[in-house]
Structures are given as C-alpha cells and as structure tokens.
Scaffold this active site. Structure first.
Site, PDB file in Angstrom:
ATOM      1  N   ARG A 157     -11.425 -14.946  14.376  1.00 46.34           N
ATOM      2  CA  ARG A 157     -11.270 -14.796  12.919  1.00 46.34           C
ATOM      3  C   ARG A 157     -12.025 -13.580  12.376  1.00 46.34           C
ATOM      4  O   ARG A 157     -12.393 -13.521  11.205  1.00 46.34           O
ATOM      5  CB  ARG A 157     -11.716 -16.062  12.176  1.00 46.34           C
ATOM      6  CG  ARG A 157     -10.875 -17.261  12.552  1.00 46.34           C
ATOM      7  CD  ARG A 157     -11.096 -18.432  11.622  1.00 46.34           C
ATOM      8  NE  ARG A 157     -10.333 -19.572  12.098  1.00 46.34           N
ATOM      9  CZ  ARG A 157     -10.762 -20.398  13.046  1.00 46.34           C
ATOM     10  NH1 ARG A 157     -11.952 -20.219  13.602  1.00 46.34           N
ATOM     11  NH2 ARG A 157     -10.016 -21.409  13.426  1.00 46.34           N
ATOM     12  N   LYS A 166      -6.305  -1.028   6.316  1.00 44.61           N
ATOM     13  CA  LYS A 166      -5.005  -1.627   6.660  1.00 44.61           C
ATOM     14  C   LYS A 166      -4.817  -1.554   8.172  1.00 44.61           C
ATOM     15  O   LYS A 166      -5.025  -0.498   8.786  1.00 44.61           O
ATOM     16  CB  LYS A 166      -3.863  -0.860   5.969  1.00 44.61           C
ATOM     17  CG  LYS A 166      -3.707  -1.252   4.531  1.00 44.61           C
ATOM     18  CD  LYS A 166      -2.268  -1.228   4.054  1.00 44.61           C
ATOM     19  CE  LYS A 166      -1.717   0.118   3.747  1.00 44.61           C
ATOM     20  NZ  LYS A 166      -0.405   0.092   3.106  1.00 44.61           N
ATOM     21  N   GLU A 216       0.229  14.373   5.277  1.00 40.60           N
ATOM     22  CA  GLU A 216      -0.515  13.358   4.516  1.00 40.60           C
ATOM     23  C   GLU A 216      -1.586  14.035   3.656  1.00 40.60           C
ATOM     24  O   GLU A 216      -1.889  13.577   2.548  1.00 40.60           O
ATOM     25  CB  GLU A 216      -1.161  12.320   5.455  1.00 40.60           C
ATOM     26  CG  GLU A 216      -0.173  11.440   6.222  1.00 40.60           C
ATOM     27  CD  GLU A 216       0.492  10.335   5.373  1.00 40.60           C
ATOM     28  OE1 GLU A 216       0.276  10.290   4.147  1.00 40.60           O
ATOM     29  OE2 GLU A 216       1.250   9.534   5.958  1.00 40.60           O
ATOM     30  N   LYS A 259      -8.877   9.151  -0.828  1.00 44.33           N
ATOM     31  CA  LYS A 259      -8.415   7.817  -0.423  1.00 44.33           C
ATOM     32  C   LYS A 259      -9.480   6.762  -0.741  1.00 44.33           C
ATOM     33  O   LYS A 259      -9.156   5.647  -1.171  1.00 44.33           O
ATOM     34  CB  LYS A 259      -8.032   7.788   1.064  1.00 44.33           C
ATOM     35  CG  LYS A 259      -7.382   6.445   1.405  1.00 44.33           C
ATOM     36  CD  LYS A 259      -6.496   6.447   2.608  1.00 44.33           C
ATOM     37  CE  LYS A 259      -5.895   5.053   2.813  1.00 44.33           C
ATOM     38  NZ  LYS A 259      -5.186   4.904   4.071  1.00 44.33           N
ATOM     39  N   GLU A 303      -3.574  -3.246  -2.226  1.00 44.32           N
ATOM     40  CA  GLU A 303      -2.305  -2.614  -2.612  1.00 44.32           C
ATOM     41  C   GLU A 303      -1.510  -3.392  -3.655  1.00 44.32           C
ATOM     42  O   GLU A 303      -0.331  -3.666  -3.472  1.00 44.32           O
ATOM     43  CB  GLU A 303      -1.444  -2.373  -1.365  1.00 44.32           C
ATOM     44  CG  GLU A 303      -0.460  -1.234  -1.551  1.00 44.32           C
ATOM     45  CD  GLU A 303       0.295  -0.891  -0.293  1.00 44.32           C
ATOM     46  OE1 GLU A 303       1.103  -1.683   0.127  1.00 44.32           O
ATOM     47  OE2 GLU A 303       0.054   0.188   0.250  1.00 44.32           O
ATOM     48  N   ARG A 325      -3.136   1.655  -5.519  1.00 48.95           N
ATOM     49  CA  ARG A 325      -2.956   2.052  -4.120  1.00 48.95           C
ATOM     50  C   ARG A 325      -1.497   2.358  -3.791  1.00 48.95           C
ATOM     51  O   ARG A 325      -1.207   3.006  -2.790  1.00 48.95           O
ATOM     52  CB  ARG A 325      -3.507   0.938  -3.207  1.00 48.95           C
ATOM     53  CG  ARG A 325      -3.644   1.372  -1.767  1.00 48.95           C
ATOM     54  CD  ARG A 325      -4.453   0.367  -0.974  1.00 48.95           C
ATOM     55  NE  ARG A 325      -4.534   0.759   0.414  1.00 48.95           N
ATOM     56  CZ  ARG A 325      -5.435   0.324   1.261  1.00 48.95           C
ATOM     57  NH1 ARG A 325      -6.349  -0.509   0.877  1.00 48.95           N
ATOM     58  NH2 ARG A 325      -5.436   0.722   2.514  1.00 48.95           N
ATOM     59  N   ASN A 327       2.005   5.591  -1.230  1.00 46.42           N
ATOM     60  CA  ASN A 327       3.371   5.558  -0.693  1.00 46.42           C
ATOM     61  C   ASN A 327       4.203   6.753  -1.151  1.00 46.42           C
ATOM     62  O   ASN A 327       5.407   6.792  -0.885  1.00 46.42           O
ATOM     63  CB  ASN A 327       4.074   4.265  -1.133  1.00 46.42           C
ATOM     64  CG  ASN A 327       3.469   3.058  -0.459  1.00 46.42           C
ATOM     65  OD1 ASN A 327       3.462   2.989   0.761  1.00 46.42           O
ATOM     66  ND2 ASN A 327       2.953   2.128  -1.237  1.00 46.42           N
ATOM     67  N   HIS A 365       6.958   8.110   0.965  1.00 47.30           N
ATOM     68  CA  HIS A 365       7.186   7.162   2.062  1.00 47.30           C
ATOM     69  C   HIS A 365       8.486   6.368   1.930  1.00 47.30           C
ATOM     70  O   HIS A 365       8.960   5.823   2.917  1.00 47.30           O
ATOM     71  CB  HIS A 365       5.994   6.208   2.194  1.00 47.30           C
ATOM     72  CG  HIS A 365       4.784   6.857   2.819  1.00 47.30           C
ATOM     73  ND1 HIS A 365       4.165   7.952   2.261  1.00 47.30           N
ATOM     74  CD2 HIS A 365       4.093   6.577   3.959  1.00 47.30           C
ATOM     75  CE1 HIS A 365       3.135   8.306   3.025  1.00 47.30           C
ATOM     76  NE2 HIS A 365       3.069   7.499   4.061  1.00 47.30           N
ATOM     77  N   HIS A 417      10.052   6.757   5.285  1.00 49.45           N
ATOM     78  CA  HIS A 417      10.196   5.602   6.189  1.00 49.45           C
ATOM     79  C   HIS A 417      11.663   5.365   6.532  1.00 49.45           C
ATOM     80  O   HIS A 417      11.996   5.028   7.675  1.00 49.45           O
ATOM     81  CB  HIS A 417       9.622   4.336   5.542  1.00 49.45           C
ATOM     82  CG  HIS A 417       8.137   4.184   5.733  1.00 49.45           C
ATOM     83  ND1 HIS A 417       7.352   3.454   4.880  1.00 49.45           N
ATOM     84  CD2 HIS A 417       7.301   4.660   6.685  1.00 49.45           C
ATOM     85  CE1 HIS A 417       6.087   3.492   5.296  1.00 49.45           C
ATOM     86  NE2 HIS A 417       6.040   4.227   6.390  1.00 49.45           N
ATOM     87  N   HIS A 468       5.602  10.765  11.853  1.00 47.59           N
ATOM     88  CA  HIS A 468       5.462  10.099  10.557  1.00 47.59           C
ATOM     89  C   HIS A 468       5.210  11.149   9.467  1.00 47.59           C
ATOM     90  O   HIS A 468       5.820  11.117   8.397  1.00 47.59           O
ATOM     91  CB  HIS A 468       4.305   9.103  10.640  1.00 47.59           C
ATOM     92  CG  HIS A 468       4.013   8.416   9.351  1.00 47.59           C
ATOM     93  ND1 HIS A 468       4.892   7.538   8.764  1.00 47.59           N
ATOM     94  CD2 HIS A 468       2.937   8.480   8.510  1.00 47.59           C
ATOM     95  CE1 HIS A 468       4.375   7.083   7.632  1.00 47.59           C
ATOM     96  NE2 HIS A 468       3.193   7.637   7.463  1.00 47.59           N
TER      97      HIS A 468
END
Ligand SMILES: NC(=O)c1ccc[n+]([C@@H]2O[C@H](COP(=O)([O-])OP(=O)(O)OC[C@H]3O[C@@H](n4cnc5c(N)ncnc54)[C@H](O)[C@@H]3O)[C@@H](O)[C@H]2O)c1
Length: 365
Positions: free
Chosen positions: A124, A146, A188, A230, A240, A244, A248, A251, A255, A268
């Site tokens: 955990r 993330k 990025e 960031k 998010e 946040r 994206n 993206h 994506h 990417h």
C-alpha cells in the site's frame, strides 16, 4: 557535484525537492541520505540506461549505507504494462522489501511511471525516488506524482498518484540521449513556456537556436524553469481536477495521433508538438487567439527543430480517438486552448469544428 539548482514542490502529502545539475547521480546516496535512513532499495532501471549509469547510482547508494537490489526493465513503452508491473511487485516481495524500504526509478518516463506505480501499490505504498534520465522525464513526468501502466484499451489507464521523496535530475545524462528523445522533451518544454507566460516564452524564444542537445549551457536553467512551472501547477491541483488540466495542452490531438499511428511510431513529444500547433489553429478559429499567437508558437517549434510532422492518418480515426480522450464530458471533445502566453481555458469544441481542423491538417500531409 558542481552547482545544483533546487526546486521545492509543495504537495499535500509533503513537500519534496527536485535537484537539478551536473554530477547529481554520483551524489545520489548522499542526497537521499539527508532525508532517509539507510534501508533496502530496489533500483529499477531501464536496461538501455543501466549499463551507462546504473553502477554510479548503485555505488553511491552503497557508500551511503543502502542495501541495493538492481532490477532491469526492458527499454520502451511496451514495458509499461500490467504483467511487468506484476513481475516487478513479485520481485520486490522476493527481495523481502518491507514498508521501510525504498524504490528508485532510474530512466525516462516509462521507468518512472512503471516503478512509481509499483511503489504506490506495494504494501500500500513504499517510499519512492525519481532519477530521470530523459529531458521529457526531467521537465515533466518525474514531477507531480502521476504514475501509470498502459492497458490494451489505451495508455495510462491504470495508475495512482505517488509523490516522490526527492527527484534527482542529472543533466549530464542527457549527453547520451538519442536526438529524437531530446526533441520529445523539448516539445513538453515549449508547451510549458507557452502556458507559463510571456517571461518564460520570451526566454525560450531568445535561446531556441542555441538550445543544443545534451548538456548545453542552457539545459539546467531550461529544466529548472519547466519544473518551477509544473510545481506551481501541481501544488494548486494535485489530482487534476482544475488548473492541472492545462498540462494537457496539445495532448487531445497529440494522443489521438499517437493512438492512430500506433504507439511508438512517433515520440510522445513529437505528437505533443503537432498537437499544440493544432490547438492554436482551433483557438484562432473559435476567436480565442489571434494569428500572431499561432505564428509565434509555430516559429518557436520550428526554431527548436520540432518541424511539423510528415505523417498521414485517417481523419475519421483521429476524430474517434479525440472523442475517447479522458477530458470528454457529455460526449463533447474538450481541448485546452491558449489565447495568449500564460492564458488558457479547457473548453468543449463542436465536433464539426474539430473535424474541419482534422481535414485541414490532413490536407497538408
Ligand atoms: N507521469 C507523468 O506525469 C507523465 C508525463 C508525461 C509523460 N509520461 C510518460 O512518460 C513516458 C515517456 O517518457 P520518455 O520520453 O522519457 O520515454 P522513455 O522512458 O521510453 O525513454 C526514451 C528512450 O530513451 C532511452 N534513454 C533514457 N535515458 C537515456 C539516456 N540518458 N541516454 C540514452 N538513452 C536514454 C530509453 O531507453 C528509451 O529508449 C510515456 O509513457 C508517457 O506516458 C508521464
């Protein structure tokens, strides 16, 4: 270790530092030793990165009293999968790592996401350190907590938030980074500069021609600026649900392009660069920005060597992929649209507008 730059990231689960500079890897043990007692450490390393940098980290940790077990993971996106995460977890259990142990990720965003996910769920949650070795991981993925693995249905569909104890970004490692991976990180960085605002954007524009792959003199400051940006965004929205979303930018189309072309066909970052060109055109069409903003952003991407891609893809498949984006609400495509440096909003865009821009994009290929 020469001069380092330190950015503090405020997180609800506790603040952590991002240490940026030359020679950081060889001081890993000493740096981690300031915040964690000697313990068992699983050093999860990309198998293309391990032969060059693994020993430096291993030796430094051992010298500081840590008991290190190295675990090599095959390089590339295909390692970010459920089966490999399971194998990694079984390996941690076999090595008898306890709750007082630590997991250290040495590699790019793939290793950071995979190892971070394992650190989030093993017992955990055990302590986790990010040691990013790609520009993309330094400027983006190692910060913010993330973590994820990919499922057959798509990228990053299973994951958890897991903040690192510390991030150690040794800019010397970028000397060996392949050119296309450098470009991926730069995309990025360009996204961050546009979203951050005029000061960072103008700084990057002035240096765009001089930002050389590897350890150019501007690299540590570029990484620091992106991390500061960031850090500011994630501190205000860890999971998010609000600001946040800006991360994206580029993206939604990016994506979709990665998915339709097949993951791994383009990097990417290359997809993100194409995505922010696309988003700026949609933004102008809906009256959010002017032509000068589109020209300025195109010029920056060109100057950074991120030329518009010469790839073609089915417009229907692209629209379909954009409609399965995680930001979709009530069936409508939502995109982050910038209207000026530092000014953005996440808005629903009518399918007909999206399709018209996809067609316009496809006609140039
Ligand atoms: N968690 C987040 O917030 C976040 C944000 C953005 C992207 N990501 C994820 O990051 C991943 C992409 O990360 P990436 O671009 O770093 O890819 P990557 O980890 O696959 O690394 C790219 C390639 O560079 C090689 N490499 C790494 N460091 C090197 C070095 N110093 N010298 C030589 N080769 C080196 C790797 O072996 C790999 O082949 C994607 O899975 C994406 O989903 C996560």
């Amino acid at each position: 270790m020469s001069t380092t730059r330190i950015v503090r990231v405020e997180s609800p689960t506790g603040p952590y530092d991002v240490v940026i500079g030359s020679g950081v890897l060889a001081s890993a043990g000493e740096l981690i030793g300031k915040i964690a007692e000697p313990c068992k450490v699983a050093l999860v390393v990309d198998d293309a990165v391990g032969p060059t940098y693994g020993m430096t980290v291993d030796t430094s940790l051992a010298r500081a009293g840590y008991d290190v077990t190295a675990v090599a993971v095959p390089s590339g996106e295909s390692s970010k999968n459920w089966a490999l995460a399971g194998e990694l977890l079984e390996g941690l259990a076999s090595a008898r790592l306890g709750r007082d142990s630590m997991l250290l990720a040495l590699g790019g965003g793939v290793i950071g996401d995979l190892a971070g996910f394992a650190a989030a769920v093993y017992l955990r949650g055990i302590r986790f350190v990010q040691v990013p070795t790609t520009l993309l991981a330094m400027v983006d993925s190692s910060v913010g907590g993330k973590t994820a693995v990919d499922l057959r249905a798509g990228k990053n569909l299973a994951g958890a938030f897991k903040q690192p104890l510390v991030v150690l970004a040794d800019t010397d490692t970028l000397q060996t980074l392949p050119h296309k991976e450098w470009g991926s990180g730069l995309a990025e960085a360009a996204k961050s500069a546009v979203l951050d605002g005029e000061e960072f954007l103008a700084w990057l524009e002035r240096r765009a021609d001089a930002i050389a792959p590897g350890t150019g003199s501007h690299t540590p400051e570029l990484v620091e600026r992106c991390v500061r940006f960031k850090a500011g965004v994630v501190a205000s929205d860890e999971t998010e649900e609000g600001p946040r979303e800006c991360l994206n930018y580029g993206h939604t189309f990016g994506h979709a392009l990665e998915k339709v072309l097949g993951y791994g066909t383009i990097t990417h970052g290359a997809a993100v660069a194409e995505g922010i060109r696309f988003a700026a055109r949609v933004s102008m069409d809906v009256g959010a920005c002017d032509a000068e903003f589109v020209r300025r952003q195109d010029h920056l991407l060109d100057a950074l060597g991120l030329a518009s891609l010469g790839v073609s893809a089915s417009p229907s498949a692209l629209l379909d992929a954009m409609r399965s984006d995680k930001k979709v609400r009530g069936g409508a495509v939502r995109m982050v649209l910038a209207s000026a440096p530092g000014v953005w909003q996440c808005v629903a865009v009518d399918d007909r507008v999206v399709r018209a821009h996809i067609d316009a994009w496809a006609s140039t290929k």
